[in-house]
Design a protein around this motif. Structure first.
Motif, PDB file in Angstrom:
ATOM      1  N   ILE A  49       0.830  -1.208   0.000  1.00 38.37           N
ATOM      2  CA  ILE A  49       0.000   0.000   0.000  1.00 38.37           C
ATOM      3  C   ILE A  49       0.858   1.250   0.000  1.00 38.37           C
ATOM      4  N   GLU A  95       2.246   6.649   0.878  1.00 32.50           N
ATOM      5  CA  GLU A  95       1.651   7.909   0.426  1.00 32.50           C
ATOM      6  C   GLU A  95       0.289   8.218   1.046  1.00 32.50           C
ATOM      7  N   GLN A  96      -0.542   7.182   1.223  1.00 26.25           N
ATOM      8  CA  GLN A  96      -1.838   7.446   1.862  1.00 26.25           C
ATOM      9  C   GLN A  96      -1.619   8.017   3.257  1.00 26.25           C
ATOM     10  N   GLN A 128       1.053   9.632   4.316  1.00 28.83           N
ATOM     11  CA  GLN A 128       1.579  11.004   4.212  1.00 28.83           C
ATOM     12  C   GLN A 128       0.479  11.992   3.856  1.00 28.83           C
ATOM     13  N   ALA A 129      -0.437  11.553   2.988  1.00 25.07           N
ATOM     14  CA  ALA A 129      -1.566  12.418   2.638  1.00 25.07           C
ATOM     15  C   ALA A 129      -2.368  12.740   3.897  1.00 25.07           C
ATOM     16  N   ALA A 130      -2.571  11.730   4.740  1.00 19.42           N
ATOM     17  CA  ALA A 130      -3.311  11.947   5.983  1.00 19.42           C
ATOM     18  C   ALA A 130      -2.578  12.936   6.890  1.00 19.42           C
ATOM     19  N   TRP A 131      -1.236  12.807   6.942  1.00 21.69           N
ATOM     20  CA  TRP A 131      -0.460  13.749   7.770  1.00 21.69           C
ATOM     21  C   TRP A 131      -0.678  15.183   7.289  1.00 21.69           C
ATOM     22  N   LEU A 175      -3.058  16.395   5.880  1.00 22.03           N
ATOM     23  CA  LEU A 175      -4.419  16.848   6.169  1.00 22.03           C
ATOM     24  C   LEU A 175      -4.636  17.053   7.664  1.00 22.03           C
ATOM     25  N   ALA A 211      -3.797  14.794  10.256  1.00 20.13           N
ATOM     26  CA  ALA A 211      -3.961  13.627  11.118  1.00 20.13           C
ATOM     27  C   ALA A 211      -2.654  13.268  11.805  1.00 20.13           C
ATOM     28  N   GLY A 212      -2.703  13.070  13.116  1.00 19.99           N
ATOM     29  CA  GLY A 212      -1.531  12.647  13.873  1.00 19.99           C
ATOM     30  C   GLY A 212      -1.209  11.195  13.587  1.00 19.99           C
ATOM     31  N   ARG A 213      -0.103  10.712  14.182  1.00 13.81           N
ATOM     32  CA  ARG A 213       0.327   9.338  13.904  1.00 13.81           C
ATOM     33  C   ARG A 213      -0.758   8.325  14.287  1.00 13.81           C
ATOM     34  N   GLN A 267      -4.037   8.825  14.775  1.00 17.01           N
ATOM     35  CA  GLN A 267      -5.220   8.999  13.921  1.00 17.01           C
ATOM     36  C   GLN A 267      -4.991   8.375  12.554  1.00 17.01           C
ATOM     37  N   ARG A 326      -7.284   5.422  11.175  1.00 15.86           N
ATOM     38  CA  ARG A 326      -8.206   5.725  10.090  1.00 15.86           C
ATOM     39  C   ARG A 326      -7.726   5.260   8.720  1.00 15.86           C
ATOM     40  N   ILE A 327      -6.412   5.179   8.540  1.00 19.99           N
ATOM     41  CA  ILE A 327      -5.881   4.860   7.207  1.00 19.99           C
ATOM     42  C   ILE A 327      -5.156   3.510   7.177  1.00 19.99           C
ATOM     43  N   PRO A 379      -7.409   0.134   8.465  1.00 18.29           N
ATOM     44  CA  PRO A 379      -8.373  -0.384   7.483  1.00 18.29           C
ATOM     45  C   PRO A 379      -7.697  -1.009   6.260  1.00 18.29           C
ATOM     46  N   LEU A 406       7.374  16.702   4.668  1.00 21.99           N
ATOM     47  CA  LEU A 406       7.473  15.246   4.510  1.00 21.99           C
ATOM     48  C   LEU A 406       8.930  14.788   4.481  1.00 21.99           C
ATOM     49  N   GLN A 438       1.706  17.738   9.966  1.00 26.11           N
ATOM     50  CA  GLN A 438       0.337  17.874  10.479  1.00 26.11           C
ATOM     51  C   GLN A 438      -0.007  19.317  10.819  1.00 26.11           C
ATOM     52  N   PHE A 446      -0.378  14.124  -4.591  1.00 29.68           N
ATOM     53  CA  PHE A 446       0.663  13.179  -5.011  1.00 29.68           C
ATOM     54  C   PHE A 446       0.470  12.760  -6.465  1.00 29.68           C
ATOM     55  N   ALA A 465      -2.706   9.011  -4.097  1.00 27.34           N
ATOM     56  CA  ALA A 465      -2.764   8.697  -2.659  1.00 27.34           C
ATOM     57  C   ALA A 465      -4.177   8.777  -2.121  1.00 27.34           C
ATOM     58  N   PHE A 523      -7.564   7.566  -0.321  1.00 21.27           N
ATOM     59  CA  PHE A 523      -7.857   6.614   0.751  1.00 21.27           C
ATOM     60  C   PHE A 523      -8.811   5.585   0.162  1.00 21.27           C
ATOM     61  N   HIS A 546     -10.278   2.887   1.039  1.00 22.23           N
ATOM     62  CA  HIS A 546     -11.424   2.290   1.720  1.00 22.23           C
ATOM     63  C   HIS A 546     -12.517   3.309   2.024  1.00 22.23           C
ATOM     64  N   PHE A 585     -12.053  14.190   4.938  1.00 24.09           N
ATOM     65  CA  PHE A 585     -11.066  13.686   5.908  1.00 24.09           C
ATOM     66  C   PHE A 585     -10.444  14.782   6.782  1.00 24.09           C
ATOM     67  N   ILE A 644     -10.916  15.372  10.818  1.00 22.58           N
ATOM     68  CA  ILE A 644      -9.788  15.416  11.750  1.00 22.58           C
ATOM     69  C   ILE A 644      -9.866  16.696  12.593  1.00 22.58           C
TER      70      ILE A 644
END
Lengths: 286, 321
Positions: free
Chosen positions: A179, A182-183, A185-188, A190, A192-194, A196, A200-201, A204, B51, B72, B80, B84, B86, B88, B97, B101
């Motif tokens: 996987i 990148e998903q 990193q995208a969450a970060w 946005l 989201a903490g580690r 979270q 959430r990512i 799942p 990053l 964060q 990306f 990237a 999500f 699911h 999202f 958050i």
């Protein structure tokens, strides 16, 4: 294209002959595979089931309600539960460590994870006694704190965790690799903490690999014999698991109980495997 | 918000990705980081996003030092190359999202997501999973997701690199229009000079970990700082040891002041333009002509022509490049 049609005809005939040959060899291969499975799996398991229910269901139920057998199932359940919990937490943690981080000693850790597959469970048991036994430094210290490891549940859990160590890691790590990061990193980015991001990512995304690893761990924990036999001391009604009681009763010519407990244990494992395999394709299709 | 990177250096083992790079990107601009693969442009973008950590140097956004801040807390939108998404989560949940958050009220989230889906033309697709979208749609979703949190700056890493030519062109125009609507400071990385020229107000050319030149597209094209920029931003050929653009060469049937004689080797017709390969002495070069010019000169392989440079010629490369 004067030579066309005849050559097509010839090729067709040759193709048909080849296909027939292929069919024959495939059939042969299938028979060999089925015969192999039959000798190895179907006949022995079938015989055990047949012998178990030889005299009807009554004796089987009687055997299974023997207090010692009930207690053995309880012990196996407790050990399996703890093993699954510990192996899940540790397995996911180590998989993330191995895949997402680069650090000195990473290869060594990766190799160590697979060690339990190579080492005989009996050796694992003996090694644990050397470290955690009453007269060993660590075991002695723990004893002083009121914690008995060997010949008690903690040691049995430890032994079972040890032998099932790679099962979750080796299921989860390849999926994590696949996987990619990148998903996450995208969450970060946005916000989201580690934790979270993990909840959430990451979780799942790996849930089916994790579920499969858990099932394998569970199956291993239910069926473990060697390491537990050494570490538990085989104390009847205390540290006796189902596999241990099966062995004990078999040695003492109480075959009805031995077979009944075996079949019950196998049934639990098979049901779990069927459930997970039924769930998995659904997930892929959606 | 403006972005300022100062003396940024980043090494990966022996490889120097960025070597003492300083760049300033003004508020509200649409800037391209342009350069060949492995030149360091993505690394710079990822350092701005947090990053990657620079080995030395600082990153400021809107005058605030962000160097030590985790991604964060930077409030940057990042898109990306491979989306990237999500996997699911539905398209709506993907876009929501960042807002979830931030624990925004449910109806505000719903309203904002509706708005954004409309903006990226995905209002019909909210309940789908990303796997049911095309590449272009996924990337638009990723853009909406990044825009949802009202980022200070938008950073796009080769955003159209994984799309086919047709969709790439469409999304390019669309990004330009979107930027004109939303006005958020935007930086995108690309190795495609046409894409950079087409979309950006300002181009930063990065190669081998250093900034070669910064400026608006026209300026870079007409007044490249060195041979690298010149050859990276458009077609070039060599006449008398100097780099020139093939459309800045004049072709005559007869000798004239400043011309050199050449022999035509090959001609290729590409729609209205004609590419003429010729040799001057033992040097090969090529000239770009319109079809009517080529017809007027009656050029054919083997014929002799006379060539001279016209228009904007690079200021003689004074040891640069």
């Amino acid at each position: 294209m004067a030579g066309g049609p005849p050559s097509v005809g010839r090729r067709g005939a040759a193709g048909a002959a080849g296909a027939a040959g292929g069919r024959r060899s495939r059939l042969g291969l299938r028979i060999v595979a089925l015969a192999y499975l039959a000798m190895l799996l179907v006949i022995p398991v079938g015989l055990v089931i047949w012998r178990t229910f030889e005299n009807g269901v009554g004796p089987v139920l009687d055997a299974l309600s023997d207090p010692s057998v009930v207690h053995a199932f309880k012990i196996t359940g407790i050990v399996a539960l703890w093993t699954v919990v510990l192996n899940t937490v540790f397995g996911v943690g180590v998989a993330i460590l191995l895949v997402r981080h680069r650090f000195p000693g990473r290869r060594v850790l990766s190799a160590l994870i697979d060690l339990p597959l190579a080492v005989s469970p009996v050796v694992v048991g003996l090694a644990l006694i050397l470290v955690y036994g009453k007269f060993a430094p660590v075991g002695g210290w723990l004893e002083g704190q009121g914690i008995q490891m060997i010949y008690a549940l903690p040691g049995m859990v430890l032994a079972t965790v040890f032998v099932s160590l790679p099962l979750v890691v080796r299921e989860v790590a390849p999926v994590l690799e696949e996987i990619g990061i990148e998903q996450e990193q995208a969450a970060w980015t946005l916000g989201a903490g580690r934790m979270q991001t993990f909840r959430r990512i990451t979780l799942p995304s790996i849930r089916w690999a994790l579920a499969y690893g858990v099932v394998l761990t569970l199956a291993r924990a239910l069926g473990e014999y060697g390491a537990v036999a050494v570490v538990s001391g085989r104390l009847v009604d205390k540290t006796q698991t189902v596999t241990l009681i099966v062995d004990e009763r078999f040695q003492n010519f109480d075959q009805t109980t031995a077979y009944a407990a075996s079949v019950a244990l196998a049934a639990v494992a098979i049901v779990i495997l069927i459930v997970i395999n039924l769930l998995r394709p659904d997930e892929r299709a959606s | 918000m403006s972005i300022r990177a100062t003396n940024v250096t980043k090494r990966f083992g022996d490889f120097t990705a960025l070597d003492d790079v300083s760049v300033e990107i003004p508020t509200g601009s649409l800037t391209a980081l342009l350069g060949p693969s492995g030149g360091g442009k993505s690394t710079l973008l990822r350092i701005i996003a947090g990053l990657e950590q620079p080995d030395s140097g600082t990153v400021e956004i809107a005058g605030e030092d962000f160097t030590e801040l985790p991604p964060q807390r930077r409030n940057v939108g990042f898109v990306f190359q491979h989306y990237a998404v999500f996997k699911h989560l539905s398209v709506r949940r993907n876009v929501a999202f960042g807002l979830e958050i931030r624990k925004r009220p449910k109806d505000e989230v719903r309203r904002r997501v509706d708005e954004l889906l409309q903006l990226v033309h995905l209002d019909q697709f909210g309940d789908r999973l990303p796997s049911q979208l095309s590449g272009g749609q996924r990337q638009r979703m990723a853009l909406a997701r990044a825009l949802a949190v009202e980022p200070k700056v938008m950073l796009l890493d080769e955003p159209f690199g994984a799309l086919d030519a047709q969709v790439r062109k469409e999304l390019r125009d669309w990004l330009r229009r979107l930027h004109d609507e939303v006005h958020v400071t935007t930086v995108f990385v690309t190795h495609d000079q046409e894409e950079a020229m087409d979309v950006a107000d300002e181009i930063v050319v990065i190669n081998n970990g250093v900034v070669e030149q910064v400026g608006p597209p026209d300026e870079l094209y007409d007044r490249p700082a060195n041979d690298f920029v010149m050859s990276f931003l458009g077609p070039v050929t060599r006449l008398g040891g100097k780099l020139v653009r093939p459309h800045d060469l004049e072709v005559l049937a007869d000798p004239d002041a400043g011309t050199v004689p050449a022999t035509v080797v090959r001609m290729v017709r590409l729609g209205f333009e004609v590419k003429v390969d010729a040799v001057v002495g033992d040097q090969e070069l090529w000239v770009q002509l319109t079809r009517s010019e080529a017809d007027r000169l009656a050029i054919a392989p083997g014929s002799e022509i006379h060539i001279r440079a016209i228009g904007a010629v690079t200021p003689a490369p004074t040891g640069a490049g």
